[in-house]
Design a protein around this motif. Sequence first.
Motif, PDB file in Angstrom:
ATOM      1  N   ASP A  58     -28.481 -98.546   3.071  1.00  0.00           N
ATOM      2  CA  ASP A  58     -27.112 -98.223   3.481  1.00  0.00           C
ATOM      3  C   ASP A  58     -26.099 -98.653   2.428  1.00  0.00           C
ATOM      4  N   LYS A  59     -26.372 -99.745   1.730  1.00  0.00           N
ATOM      5  CA  LYS A  59     -25.469-100.211   0.662  1.00  0.00           C
ATOM      6  C   LYS A  59     -25.538 -99.272  -0.540  1.00  0.00           C
ATOM      7  N   LEU A  60     -26.731 -98.838  -0.899  1.00  0.00           N
ATOM      8  CA  LEU A  60     -26.886 -97.888  -2.002  1.00  0.00           C
ATOM      9  C   LEU A  60     -26.122 -96.595  -1.699  1.00  0.00           C
ATOM     10  N   LYS A  61     -26.233 -96.122  -0.473  1.00  0.00           N
ATOM     11  CA  LYS A  61     -25.523 -94.897  -0.077  1.00  0.00           C
ATOM     12  C   LYS A  61     -24.011 -95.086  -0.166  1.00  0.00           C
ATOM     13  N   LYS A  62     -23.530 -96.263   0.203  1.00  0.00           N
ATOM     14  CA  LYS A  62     -22.095 -96.550   0.144  1.00  0.00           C
ATOM     15  C   LYS A  62     -21.618 -96.535  -1.315  1.00  0.00           C
ATOM     16  N   TYR A  63     -22.422 -97.103  -2.222  1.00  0.00           N
ATOM     17  CA  TYR A  63     -22.055 -97.076  -3.643  1.00  0.00           C
ATOM     18  C   TYR A  63     -22.032 -95.640  -4.171  1.00  0.00           C
ATOM     19  N   ILE A  64     -22.999 -94.838  -3.764  1.00  0.00           N
ATOM     20  CA  ILE A  64     -23.041 -93.436  -4.201  1.00  0.00           C
ATOM     21  C   ILE A  64     -21.799 -92.696  -3.705  1.00  0.00           C
ATOM     22  N   LEU A  65     -21.414 -92.923  -2.461  1.00  0.00           N
ATOM     23  CA  LEU A  65     -20.193 -92.302  -1.932  1.00  0.00           C
ATOM     24  C   LEU A  65     -18.961 -92.762  -2.706  1.00  0.00           C
ATOM     25  N   GLY A  66     -19.022 -93.963  -3.301  1.00  0.00           N
ATOM     26  CA  GLY A  66     -17.924 -94.495  -4.100  1.00  0.00           C
ATOM     27  C   GLY A  66     -17.940 -94.035  -5.552  1.00  0.00           C
ATOM     28  N   GLY A  67     -18.856 -93.129  -5.897  1.00  0.00           N
ATOM     29  CA  GLY A  67     -18.875 -92.565  -7.239  1.00  0.00           C
ATOM     30  C   GLY A  67     -19.961 -93.094  -8.158  1.00  0.00           C
ATOM     31  N   TYR A  68     -20.735 -94.060  -7.714  1.00  0.00           N
ATOM     32  CA  TYR A  68     -21.816 -94.594  -8.540  1.00  0.00           C
ATOM     33  C   TYR A  68     -22.972 -93.605  -8.586  1.00  0.00           C
ATOM     34  N   GLU A  69     -23.582 -93.506  -9.748  1.00  0.00           N
ATOM     35  CA  GLU A  69     -24.773 -92.672  -9.915  1.00  0.00           C
ATOM     36  C   GLU A  69     -25.960 -93.587 -10.164  1.00  0.00           C
ATOM     37  N   TYR A  70     -27.065 -93.287  -9.518  1.00  0.00           N
ATOM     38  CA  TYR A  70     -28.306 -94.048  -9.679  1.00  0.00           C
ATOM     39  C   TYR A  70     -29.373 -93.121 -10.250  1.00  0.00           C
ATOM     40  N   TYR A  71     -30.126 -93.638 -11.217  1.00  0.00           N
ATOM     41  CA  TYR A  71     -31.214 -92.875 -11.821  1.00  0.00           C
ATOM     42  C   TYR A  71     -32.477 -93.721 -11.825  1.00  0.00           C
ATOM     43  N   LEU A  72     -33.566 -93.113 -11.368  1.00  0.00           N
ATOM     44  CA  LEU A  72     -34.884 -93.737 -11.485  1.00  0.00           C
ATOM     45  C   LEU A  72     -35.410 -93.498 -12.884  1.00  0.00           C
ATOM     46  N   LEU A  73     -36.028 -94.505 -13.464  1.00  0.00           N
ATOM     47  CA  LEU A  73     -36.648 -94.391 -14.775  1.00  0.00           C
ATOM     48  C   LEU A  73     -38.153 -94.323 -14.586  1.00  0.00           C
ATOM     49  N   SER A  74     -38.779 -93.355 -15.239  1.00  0.00           N
ATOM     50  CA  SER A  74     -40.228 -93.222 -15.077  1.00  0.00           C
ATOM     51  C   SER A  74     -40.889 -92.849 -16.402  1.00  0.00           C
ATOM     52  N   HIS A  75     -42.164 -93.172 -16.449  1.00  0.00           N
ATOM     53  CA  HIS A  75     -43.040 -92.779 -17.561  1.00  0.00           C
ATOM     54  C   HIS A  75     -44.320 -92.289 -16.910  1.00  0.00           C
ATOM     55  N   GLU A  76     -44.708 -91.055 -17.243  1.00  0.00           N
ATOM     56  CA  GLU A  76     -45.827 -90.399 -16.577  1.00  0.00           C
ATOM     57  C   GLU A  76     -45.570 -90.440 -15.073  1.00  0.00           C
ATOM     58  N   THR A  77     -46.402 -91.108 -14.286  1.00  0.00           N
ATOM     59  CA  THR A  77     -46.189 -91.141 -12.838  1.00  0.00           C
ATOM     60  C   THR A  77     -45.659 -92.494 -12.353  1.00  0.00           C
ATOM     61  N   ILE A  78     -45.265 -93.355 -13.267  1.00  0.00           N
ATOM     62  CA  ILE A  78     -44.848 -94.716 -12.917  1.00  0.00           C
ATOM     63  C   ILE A  78     -43.321 -94.832 -12.916  1.00  0.00           C
ATOM     64  N   ASN A  79     -42.770 -95.203 -11.775  1.00  0.00           N
ATOM     65  CA  ASN A  79     -41.350 -95.565 -11.702  1.00  0.00           C
ATOM     66  C   ASN A  79     -41.253 -97.013 -12.160  1.00  0.00           C
ATOM     67  N   PHE A  80     -40.557 -97.248 -13.275  1.00  0.00           N
ATOM     68  CA  PHE A  80     -40.552 -98.588 -13.855  1.00  0.00           C
ATOM     69  C   PHE A  80     -39.179 -99.246 -13.882  1.00  0.00           C
ATOM     70  N   GLY A  81     -38.161 -98.566 -13.387  1.00  0.00           N
ATOM     71  CA  GLY A  81     -36.843 -99.184 -13.391  1.00  0.00           C
ATOM     72  C   GLY A  81     -35.782 -98.228 -12.899  1.00  0.00           C
ATOM     73  N   PHE A  82     -34.538 -98.671 -13.025  1.00  0.00           N
ATOM     74  CA  PHE A  82     -33.418 -97.851 -12.596  1.00  0.00           C
ATOM     75  C   PHE A  82     -32.159 -98.288 -13.331  1.00  0.00           C
ATOM     76  N   VAL A  83     -31.212 -97.358 -13.380  1.00  0.00           N
ATOM     77  CA  VAL A  83     -29.899 -97.621 -13.961  1.00  0.00           C
ATOM     78  C   VAL A  83     -28.865 -97.030 -13.015  1.00  0.00           C
ATOM     79  N   SER A  84     -27.723 -97.702 -12.918  1.00  0.00           N
ATOM     80  CA  SER A  84     -26.608 -97.131 -12.163  1.00  0.00           C
ATOM     81  C   SER A  84     -25.330 -97.370 -12.946  1.00  0.00           C
ATOM     82  N   PHE A  85     -24.395 -96.431 -12.780  1.00  0.00           N
ATOM     83  CA  PHE A  85     -23.124 -96.535 -13.491  1.00  0.00           C
ATOM     84  C   PHE A  85     -22.065 -95.747 -12.741  1.00  0.00           C
ATOM     85  N   VAL A  86     -20.801 -96.016 -13.107  1.00  0.00           N
ATOM     86  CA  VAL A  86     -19.677 -95.311 -12.513  1.00  0.00           C
ATOM     87  C   VAL A  86     -18.618 -95.120 -13.596  1.00  0.00           C
ATOM     88  N   ASP A  87     -17.994 -93.967 -13.592  1.00  0.00           N
ATOM     89  CA  ASP A  87     -16.932 -93.669 -14.550  1.00  0.00           C
ATOM     90  C   ASP A  87     -15.639 -94.301 -14.038  1.00  0.00           C
TER      91      ASP A  87
END
Length: 175
Positions: A58-87
């Motif tokens: 629910d907190k992640l969704k609230k940040y997204i509604l506030g303009g934050y973008e979240y991206y999953l980082l992956s290599h082959e089939t492995i999700n190994f991290g994430f980044v989020s940012f807002v303009d």
Amino acid sequence: MFELLLKNGRKIYLKKAIEDSELLIINKLAYIIWPEVYESVMPKEQINLLLSKYFEIDKLKKYILGGYEYYLLSHETINFGFVSFVDKGDFLYIDKLYLIKEYRHQGIGKLIFKNLLNFYKKPLKLNVNQKNTNAINAYLNSGFEIEKEEYIKLNDSLTNIDFVMILKKSEESDI
């Protein structure tokens, strides 16, 4: 989905996280990464408070509604991290960048910063806990400079003491 090529030829992918299933992966990664990264930096009570504050679905969704973008980082089939940012208008605020241990020290963060600078054409800013020397050194190595110190009151007994760091420009070939 975006594809980035590391210097060693490995491809990593950034996929925008919107669906609950993708946000759940970010949640699970945070609960793996944060205790390991922050165990020597802050008390367990503070880690748990911040995990709950930032990474419950629910907190992640609230940040997204506030303009934050979240991206999953992956290599082959492995999700190994994430980044989020807002303009933020004058700059792009990097809110989160976390990688599981096996994917650190490979230039991934530097490559992400370079691509964000080249795409948005504005400085990058981020906060980093002053005791997180590994992250501070990685950011300094990527060209960030310490802009100021910031105290963030979390509750009556806990405060984050951060550096606000800025990366002002990038050359197309390198940061």
